[in-house]
Motif scaffolding. Structure first.
Motif, PDB file in Angstrom:
ATOM      1  N   LEU A  69      10.194   8.336  13.402  1.00 27.76           N
ATOM      2  CA  LEU A  69      11.218   8.438  14.518  1.00 27.76           C
ATOM      3  C   LEU A  69      11.361   9.928  14.253  1.00 27.76           C
ATOM      4  CD1 LEU A  69      12.582   7.641  16.956  1.00 27.76           C
ATOM      5  CD2 LEU A  69      14.799   7.536  15.418  1.00 27.76           C
ATOM      6  N   ALA A  70      10.784  10.639  15.571  1.00 28.28           N
ATOM      7  CA  ALA A  70      10.928  12.195  15.697  1.00 28.28           C
ATOM      8  C   ALA A  70      12.408  12.274  15.713  1.00 28.28           C
ATOM      9  CB  ALA A  70      10.042  12.980  16.490  1.00 28.28           C
ATOM     10  N   ALA A  71      13.761  13.179  15.228  1.00 25.93           N
ATOM     11  CA  ALA A  71      14.505  13.564  15.117  1.00 25.93           C
ATOM     12  C   ALA A  71      14.552  14.007  16.786  1.00 25.93           C
ATOM     13  CB  ALA A  71      15.329  14.249  14.283  1.00 25.93           C
ATOM     14  N   ARG A  72      15.569  14.283  17.454  1.00 23.45           N
ATOM     15  CA  ARG A  72      16.367  14.436  18.837  1.00 23.45           C
ATOM     16  C   ARG A  72      17.134  15.440  18.364  1.00 23.45           C
ATOM     17  NH1 ARG A  72      13.427   9.569  20.457  1.00 23.45           N
ATOM     18  NH2 ARG A  72      15.855   9.582  21.046  1.00 23.45           N
ATOM     19  N   PRO A  73      18.007  16.648  19.282  1.00 28.26           N
ATOM     20  CA  PRO A  73      18.781  17.072  18.778  1.00 28.26           C
ATOM     21  C   PRO A  73      20.127  16.175  20.056  1.00 28.26           C
ATOM     22  CG  PRO A  73      17.521  18.900  19.890  1.00 28.26           C
ATOM     23  CD  PRO A  73      16.829  16.969  20.022  1.00 28.26           C
ATOM     24  N   SER A  92      18.526  25.448  13.061  1.00 34.47           N
ATOM     25  CA  SER A  92      18.025  23.846  13.724  1.00 34.47           C
ATOM     26  C   SER A  92      18.694  23.104  14.564  1.00 34.47           C
ATOM     27  CB  SER A  92      17.771  22.806  12.035  1.00 34.47           C
ATOM     28  OG  SER A  92      19.619  23.302  11.393  1.00 34.47           O
ATOM     29  N   ASP A  93      18.927  22.337  14.761  1.00 35.23           N
ATOM     30  CA  ASP A  93      19.043  21.262  15.369  1.00 35.23           C
ATOM     31  C   ASP A  93      19.660  20.255  14.774  1.00 35.23           C
ATOM     32  OD1 ASP A  93      19.174  22.336  18.471  1.00 35.23           O
ATOM     33  OD2 ASP A  93      16.756  21.531  17.958  1.00 35.23           O
ATOM     34  N   VAL A  94      20.490  19.096  15.280  1.00 34.15           N
ATOM     35  CA  VAL A  94      21.720  18.155  14.387  1.00 34.15           C
ATOM     36  C   VAL A  94      21.568  16.861  15.142  1.00 34.15           C
ATOM     37  CG1 VAL A  94      23.026  19.842  12.835  1.00 34.15           C
ATOM     38  CG2 VAL A  94      23.577  18.778  15.174  1.00 34.15           C
ATOM     39  N   PHE A 117      18.377  19.330  11.560  1.00 34.29           N
ATOM     40  CA  PHE A 117      16.437  19.111  11.309  1.00 34.29           C
ATOM     41  C   PHE A 117      15.882  20.339  12.313  1.00 34.29           C
ATOM     42  CE2 PHE A 117      15.443  17.738  15.517  1.00 34.29           C
ATOM     43  CZ  PHE A 117      17.068  17.515  16.379  1.00 34.29           C
ATOM     44  N   THR A 118      14.676  20.201  11.779  1.00 29.68           N
ATOM     45  CA  THR A 118      13.961  21.036  12.388  1.00 29.68           C
ATOM     46  C   THR A 118      12.775  20.601  13.080  1.00 29.68           C
ATOM     47  OG1 THR A 118      12.271  21.325  10.537  1.00 29.68           O
ATOM     48  CG2 THR A 118      13.910  22.977  10.745  1.00 29.68           C
ATOM     49  N   VAL A 119      12.017  21.264  14.010  1.00 30.15           N
ATOM     50  CA  VAL A 119      11.555  20.558  14.932  1.00 30.15           C
ATOM     51  C   VAL A 119      10.233  20.107  14.494  1.00 30.15           C
ATOM     52  CG1 VAL A 119      10.029  21.226  17.264  1.00 30.15           C
ATOM     53  CG2 VAL A 119      12.549  21.900  16.819  1.00 30.15           C
ATOM     54  N   GLY A 120       9.666  18.132  14.872  1.00 26.07           N
ATOM     55  CA  GLY A 120       8.867  18.092  14.304  1.00 26.07           C
ATOM     56  C   GLY A 120       9.185  17.271  13.027  1.00 26.07           C
ATOM     57  N   GLN A 121      10.254  17.438  12.189  1.00 23.79           N
ATOM     58  CA  GLN A 121      10.633  16.663  11.304  1.00 23.79           C
ATOM     59  C   GLN A 121      11.157  14.925  11.244  1.00 23.79           C
ATOM     60  OE1 GLN A 121      14.302  18.852   9.446  1.00 23.79           O
ATOM     61  NE2 GLN A 121      13.072  18.085   6.813  1.00 23.79           N
ATOM     62  N   THR A 122      11.152  14.116  10.678  1.00 22.31           N
ATOM     63  CA  THR A 122      11.360  13.005  11.727  1.00 22.31           C
ATOM     64  C   THR A 122      13.259  12.214  11.163  1.00 22.31           C
ATOM     65  OG1 THR A 122      10.988  11.462   8.517  1.00 22.31           O
ATOM     66  CG2 THR A 122       9.419  11.994  11.054  1.00 22.31           C
ATOM     67  N   VAL A 123      13.463  11.206  11.527  1.00 21.12           N
ATOM     68  CA  VAL A 123      14.546  11.416  11.091  1.00 21.12           C
ATOM     69  C   VAL A 123      15.075  10.990   9.557  1.00 21.12           C
ATOM     70  CG1 VAL A 123      16.807   9.232  10.858  1.00 21.12           C
ATOM     71  CG2 VAL A 123      15.781  10.383  12.904  1.00 21.12           C
TER      72      VAL A 123
END
Ligand code: SF4
Ligand code: FES
Length: 231
Positions: free
Chosen positions: A63-67, A2-4, A14-20
């Motif tokens: 809001l979609a989480a971004r790295p 996962s990214d952070v 978080f994983t891609v597509g997950q919201t904050v």
């Protein structure tokens, strides 16, 4: 893998597509919210979850989480805005906590405690809203509705019944029951429905079982809202 992103300076995976919001909740972090619930699609209406993401205001629940993004959550500025939103919700309806069956298990009340809301600040509207006691097992007290639409989503998406809807605009928005008479008794709603238990405040109540759990021993009496499970 996962990214952070950074939430108030701490890493949240978080994983891609997950919201904050979803990533923060999965990591045990609390972002104040009222209309978000992990079982349902985000709605983005209450704005309690507003954070500052890379310097811009955004609703954490949509809001979609971004790295590598930097998210400010529990800052004095954001909590001040959240308190104002809560104060507006409290004066717009009739919330008499000491006599409410949901006291101690109410998200609005618990969030107000969490954000240290001390007064309503604004003048009360004291709206005149009739209760619907027509159903044999359930009572609707519209006086406490905060228009989160969780019952609308639960009835439509989990129960497949579409019992509830929001109608009107702005200050005239209100919850209605989808039946020719407008009464709950004339719908297919049952006590076992997800919509019967999803309301974060004290609108949708089971009849015949008042104060089974004593005040002082309820969900948010035992745990602050940030640490408690979603109901
Ligand atoms: Fe939300 Fe409860 Fe009002 Fe439904 S009745 S919109 S769940 S506050
Ligand atoms: Fe995000 Fe309500 S929880 S707008």
């Amino acid at each position: 893998m996962s990214d952070v992103f950074l939430l108030d300076g701490e890493q949240v995976p978080f994983t891609v597509g997950q919201t904050v919001m979803a990533a923060a909740r999965a990591a045990g972090r609390y972002i104040p919210h009222l209309c978000w619930h992990p079982e349902f699609q985000p709605h983005g209406s209450c704005r309690l979850c507003t954070v500052k993401a890379d310097g811009h205001f955004a609703a954490a629940c949509t809001l979609a989480a971004r790295p590598g993004m930097t998210v400010d959550n529990r800052t004095a500025e954001l909590d001040d805005q959240r308190r104002t939103l809560l104060q507006m919700l409290f004066v717009e309806g009739n919330h008499f906590c000491p006599s409410c069956e949901k006291s101690g298990a109410c998200k609005l009340q618990a969030t107000a405690y969490e954000l240290k809301m001390m007064t309503p600040h604004f003048d009360h509207f004291f709206p005149d809203r009739a209760v619907d006691a027509s159903h044999p097992d359930l009572l609707l007290d519209f006086n406490r509705c905060i228009l989160c639409e969780l019952c609308v989503r639960a009835s439509r998406d989990a129960d497949g019944k579409n019992v509830f809807a929001i109608t009107g605009r702005g200050i005239k928005s209100h919850l209605i029951v989808n039946s020719p008479s407008g009464r709950l008794a004339d719908t297919a709603m049952s006590l076992a429905d997800r919509a019967a238990s999803v309301c974060p405040v004290g609108v949708i109540l089971a009849k015949g079982r008042g104060f089974v759990i004593p005040i002082g021993e309820r969900r948010y009496d035992r745990q602050q809202i940030g640490a408690a499970e979603e109901q």
